[in-house]
Motif scaffolding. Structure first.
Motif, PDB file in Angstrom:
ATOM      1  N   VAL A  27       0.847  -1.182   0.000  1.00 40.44           N
ATOM      2  CA  VAL A  27       0.000   0.000   0.000  1.00 40.44           C
ATOM      3  C   VAL A  27       0.892   1.245   0.000  1.00 40.44           C
ATOM      4  CG1 VAL A  27      -1.756   1.238   1.313  1.00 40.44           C
ATOM      5  CG2 VAL A  27      -1.757  -1.253   1.279  1.00 40.44           C
ATOM      6  N   PRO A  28       0.606   2.228  -0.882  1.00 38.58           N
ATOM      7  CA  PRO A  28       1.401   3.458  -0.855  1.00 38.58           C
ATOM      8  C   PRO A  28       1.047   4.319   0.349  1.00 38.58           C
ATOM      9  CG  PRO A  28      -0.293   3.600  -2.542  1.00 38.58           C
ATOM     10  CD  PRO A  28      -0.367   2.218  -1.960  1.00 38.58           C
ATOM     11  N   ARG A  29       2.043   4.913   0.971  1.00 40.85           N
ATOM     12  CA  ARG A  29       1.861   5.808   2.112  1.00 40.85           C
ATOM     13  C   ARG A  29       2.615   7.105   1.833  1.00 40.85           C
ATOM     14  NH1 ARG A  29      -2.103   3.222   4.386  1.00 40.85           N
ATOM     15  NH2 ARG A  29      -1.580   1.298   5.374  1.00 40.85           N
ATOM     16  N   VAL A  30       2.029   8.219   2.281  1.00 38.40           N
ATOM     17  CA  VAL A  30       2.655   9.530   2.122  1.00 38.40           C
ATOM     18  C   VAL A  30       3.085  10.026   3.495  1.00 38.40           C
ATOM     19  CG1 VAL A  30       2.350  11.888   1.317  1.00 38.40           C
ATOM     20  CG2 VAL A  30       1.158  10.039   0.157  1.00 38.40           C
ATOM     21  N   HIS A  31       4.346  10.402   3.602  1.00 38.25           N
ATOM     22  CA  HIS A  31       4.889  10.981   4.823  1.00 38.25           C
ATOM     23  C   HIS A  31       5.295  12.413   4.501  1.00 38.25           C
ATOM     24  CE1 HIS A  31       5.070   6.898   6.408  1.00 38.25           C
ATOM     25  NE2 HIS A  31       5.621   6.545   5.253  1.00 38.25           N
ATOM     26  N   ASN A  55      -5.190  -0.025 -10.166  1.00 39.55           N
ATOM     27  CA  ASN A  55      -4.906  -0.451 -11.544  1.00 39.55           C
ATOM     28  C   ASN A  55      -3.626   0.185 -12.075  1.00 39.55           C
ATOM     29  OD1 ASN A  55      -7.231  -2.002 -11.568  1.00 39.55           O
ATOM     30  ND2 ASN A  55      -8.461  -0.327 -12.383  1.00 39.55           N
ATOM     31  N   ASP A  56      -2.550   0.115 -11.290  1.00 41.09           N
ATOM     32  CA  ASP A  56      -1.234   0.633 -11.660  1.00 41.09           C
ATOM     33  C   ASP A  56      -1.244   2.127 -11.943  1.00 41.09           C
ATOM     34  OD1 ASP A  56      -0.011  -1.826 -11.320  1.00 41.09           O
ATOM     35  OD2 ASP A  56      -0.460  -2.441 -13.367  1.00 41.09           O
ATOM     36  N   CYS A  57      -2.093   2.867 -11.270  1.00 41.29           N
ATOM     37  CA  CYS A  57      -2.128   4.328 -11.355  1.00 41.29           C
ATOM     38  C   CYS A  57      -2.182   4.847  -9.922  1.00 41.29           C
ATOM     39  CB  CYS A  57      -3.334   4.805 -12.156  1.00 41.29           C
ATOM     40  SG  CYS A  57      -3.319   6.564 -12.468  1.00 41.29           S
ATOM     41  N   LEU A  58      -1.285   5.752  -9.580  1.00 41.36           N
ATOM     42  CA  LEU A  58      -1.215   6.300  -8.236  1.00 41.36           C
ATOM     43  C   LEU A  58      -2.064   7.563  -8.161  1.00 41.36           C
ATOM     44  CD1 LEU A  58       0.121   6.218  -5.416  1.00 41.36           C
ATOM     45  CD2 LEU A  58       1.969   7.586  -6.380  1.00 41.36           C
ATOM     46  N   TYR A  59      -3.007   7.591  -7.226  1.00 43.13           N
ATOM     47  CA  TYR A  59      -3.880   8.745  -7.025  1.00 43.13           C
ATOM     48  C   TYR A  59      -3.548   9.380  -5.684  1.00 43.13           C
ATOM     49  CZ  TYR A  59      -6.660   6.858 -10.849  1.00 43.13           C
ATOM     50  OH  TYR A  59      -7.071   6.393 -12.063  1.00 43.13           O
ATOM     51  N   LEU A  60      -3.254  10.676  -5.693  1.00 39.91           N
ATOM     52  CA  LEU A  60      -2.988  11.431  -4.481  1.00 39.91           C
ATOM     53  C   LEU A  60      -4.162  12.370  -4.246  1.00 39.91           C
ATOM     54  CD1 LEU A  60       0.729  12.380  -5.130  1.00 39.91           C
ATOM     55  CD2 LEU A  60      -0.152  10.443  -3.854  1.00 39.91           C
ATOM     56  N   THR A  61      -4.795  12.273  -3.096  1.00 37.15           N
ATOM     57  CA  THR A  61      -5.936  13.121  -2.753  1.00 37.15           C
ATOM     58  C   THR A  61      -5.540  14.006  -1.579  1.00 37.15           C
ATOM     59  OG1 THR A  61      -7.440  11.359  -3.447  1.00 37.15           O
ATOM     60  CG2 THR A  61      -8.374  13.149  -2.137  1.00 37.15           C
ATOM     61  N   PHE A  62      -5.628  15.322  -1.789  1.00 36.40           N
ATOM     62  CA  PHE A  62      -5.241  16.276  -0.758  1.00 36.40           C
ATOM     63  C   PHE A  62      -6.358  16.428   0.262  1.00 36.40           C
ATOM     64  CE2 PHE A  62      -2.766  17.378  -4.493  1.00 36.40           C
ATOM     65  CZ  PHE A  62      -1.491  17.448  -3.959  1.00 36.40           C
ATOM     66  N   ILE A  97      -0.775   9.826 -11.082  1.00 43.76           N
ATOM     67  CA  ILE A  97       0.515   9.482 -11.683  1.00 43.76           C
ATOM     68  C   ILE A  97       0.303   8.149 -12.383  1.00 43.76           C
ATOM     69  CG2 ILE A  97       2.933   8.961 -11.232  1.00 43.76           C
ATOM     70  CD1 ILE A  97       2.644  10.673  -8.666  1.00 43.76           C
ATOM     71  N   LEU A  98       0.491   8.138 -13.701  1.00 45.94           N
ATOM     72  CA  LEU A  98       0.143   6.951 -14.486  1.00 45.94           C
ATOM     73  C   LEU A  98       1.098   5.785 -14.288  1.00 45.94           C
ATOM     74  CD1 LEU A  98      -1.014   8.664 -17.783  1.00 45.94           C
ATOM     75  CD2 LEU A  98      -2.414   7.839 -15.894  1.00 45.94           C
ATOM     76  N   GLU A  99       2.375   6.028 -14.150  1.00 46.35           N
ATOM     77  CA  GLU A  99       3.340   4.942 -14.000  1.00 46.35           C
ATOM     78  C   GLU A  99       3.726   4.823 -12.539  1.00 46.35           C
ATOM     79  OE1 GLU A  99       6.573   5.724 -16.621  1.00 46.35           O
ATOM     80  OE2 GLU A  99       5.251   6.123 -18.289  1.00 46.35           O
ATOM     81  N   THR A 100       3.472   3.664 -11.950  1.00 46.24           N
ATOM     82  CA  THR A 100       3.727   3.509 -10.524  1.00 46.24           C
ATOM     83  C   THR A 100       4.947   2.639 -10.235  1.00 46.24           C
ATOM     84  OG1 THR A 100       2.210   1.644 -10.407  1.00 46.24           O
ATOM     85  CG2 THR A 100       1.313   3.830  -9.908  1.00 46.24           C
ATOM     86  N   ASP A 101       5.962   2.708 -11.056  1.00 46.93           N
ATOM     87  CA  ASP A 101       7.169   1.926 -10.789  1.00 46.93           C
ATOM     88  C   ASP A 101       8.323   2.812 -10.331  1.00 46.93           C
ATOM     89  OD1 ASP A 101       7.493   3.202 -13.185  1.00 46.93           O
ATOM     90  OD2 ASP A 101       8.387   1.499 -14.215  1.00 46.93           O
ATOM     91  N   GLY A 102       8.038   4.059  -9.929  1.00 43.85           N
ATOM     92  CA  GLY A 102       9.087   4.992  -9.546  1.00 43.85           C
ATOM     93  C   GLY A 102       9.201   5.230  -8.053  1.00 43.85           C
TER      94      GLY A 102
END
Length: 124
Positions: A27-31, A55-62, A97-102
Motif C-alpha cells: 500500500v502506498p503511504r505519504v509521509h 490499476n497501476d495508477c497512483l492517485y494522491l488526494t489532498f 501518476i500513471l506509471e507507478t514503478d518509480g
C-alpha cells in the motif's frame, strides 16, 4: 460428475489465488514534513495526503487547502512526473501518476505561507 468436480476445483483455486494476491499487496503511504514561513508561525498546519494505487495508477488526494502553490513530484530517478505552478489545492483535489514503478516518490509543495516536503513509499 467429473466435469462438475473439475469446475468447482477450478473456481476454488481462482478464488484462493485472488485472495492470496490481495493479502500481499503493498500500500502506498505519504509521509509529509511541514516547514512554516514567517507568516504562519503561530498557527498549526498539518498537511494530509491520501495515496491509493488503483490499476497501476497512483492517485494522491489532498486533505487540506492552499492557494498559490507549486507542486513538484519526482520519481526515484529524479525525473519530474508532476509539475504544477501557481495552482490551488482544495480539500478533495486529486492528482494522478500513471506509471507507478518509480517508488519512492518525493513531493515538494511550496506556497507563500508554507513549504511541504514529503515522500511516497510502499508499505505492507
Amino acid at each position: 460428475m467429473k466435469a462438475k468436480l473439475l469446475l468447482v476445483l477450478c473456481l476454488v483455486s481462482l478464488g484462493l489465488g485472488a485472495f492470496a494476491s490481495e493479502r500481499h499487496k503493498k500500500v502506498p503511504r505519504v509521509h509529509c514534513k511541514t516547514h512554516s514561513r514567517e507568516v504562519m508561525r503561530r498557527s498549526l498546519f498539518e498537511p494530509s495526503i491520501q495515496a491509493e494505487d488503483i490499476n497501476d495508477c497512483l492517485y494522491l488526494t489532498f486533505q487540506f487547502s492552499l492557494n498559490e502553490v507549486d507542486i513538484i513530484i519526482l520519481d526515484k530517478d529524479g525525473k519530474e512526473v508532476v509539475k504544477e505552478q501557481q495552482t490551488i489545492i482544495h480539500e478533495g483535489r486529486t492528482i494522478s501518476i500513471l506509471e507507478t514503478d518509480g517508488y519512492p516518490y518525493s513531493v515538494e509543495i511550496t506556497s507563500p505561507i508554507v513549504a511541504i516536503q514529503g515522500e511516497i513509499t510502499l508499505e505492507e
